[in-house]
Design a protein around this motif. Structure first.
Motif: not given
Length: 154
Positions: A111-131, A134-140
């Motif tokens: 819809d051309g805009e990211i609302d508060k809920r969508e932003r929180a959802d995207l940030a949470a998924i991004g945090d999971e990707i980051s986590r 980092q876990e994968l690299l540390a274990l490797t």
């Protein structure tokens, strides 16, 4: 999670709660409460917080500090608990999260805009990707890199 919240959760996680944690730390319950709630000018030292973390068998203080520092805390398994199959599983989880982020990004920007809920959802998924990354690299690195003691002198 605030530092106080981490202290309270560690006390709750310790069998016997306030009285038992205070006794284990060698202080009175009143002293523990004063440090936890920062009464009478008292604060919890890092050493005492780490001691509570060990006693409560949690990583709550480390998680709190990681969040305050703009990062995430990742508890790593012992090196003998991980192998190539486990690494492959972690790569697959990472790919799944990237796919989820792509799908949610497309939905959020439709819809051309990211609302508060969508932003929180995207940030949470991004945090999971980051986590996961980092876990994968540390274990490797734990599995495939020689420790400083094992390095062969050139």
């Amino acid at each position: 999670m605030s530092r106080r919240q981490s202290y309270l959760k560690m006390i709750k996680a310790f069998p016997g709660g306030w009285d038992a944690m205070a006794a284990a730390m060698g202080i009175t319950r009143n002293a523990l409460e004063n440090r936890t709630y920062e009464r009478q000018g008292q604060t919890m030292s890092v050493d005492k917080a780490m001691q509570m973390q060990v006693f409560s068998d949690t990583a709550l203080f480390a998680q709190c500090i990681a969040i305050e520092s703009g990062g995430v805390f990742v508890m790593l398994p012992a090196p003998h608990e991980i192998d190539n199959e486990a690494l492959l599983s972690k790569f697959n989880k990472l790919y799944a999260h990237i796919g989820l982020l792509s799908r949610r990004f497309n939905e959020a920007t439709e819809d051309g805009e990211i609302d508060k809920r969508e932003r929180a959802d995207l940030a949470a998924i991004g945090d999971e990707i980051s986590r996961h990354t980092q876990e994968l690299l540390a274990l490797t690195f734990r599995i495939y890199c020689r420790s400083d003691d094992e390095k062969v002198e050139a």
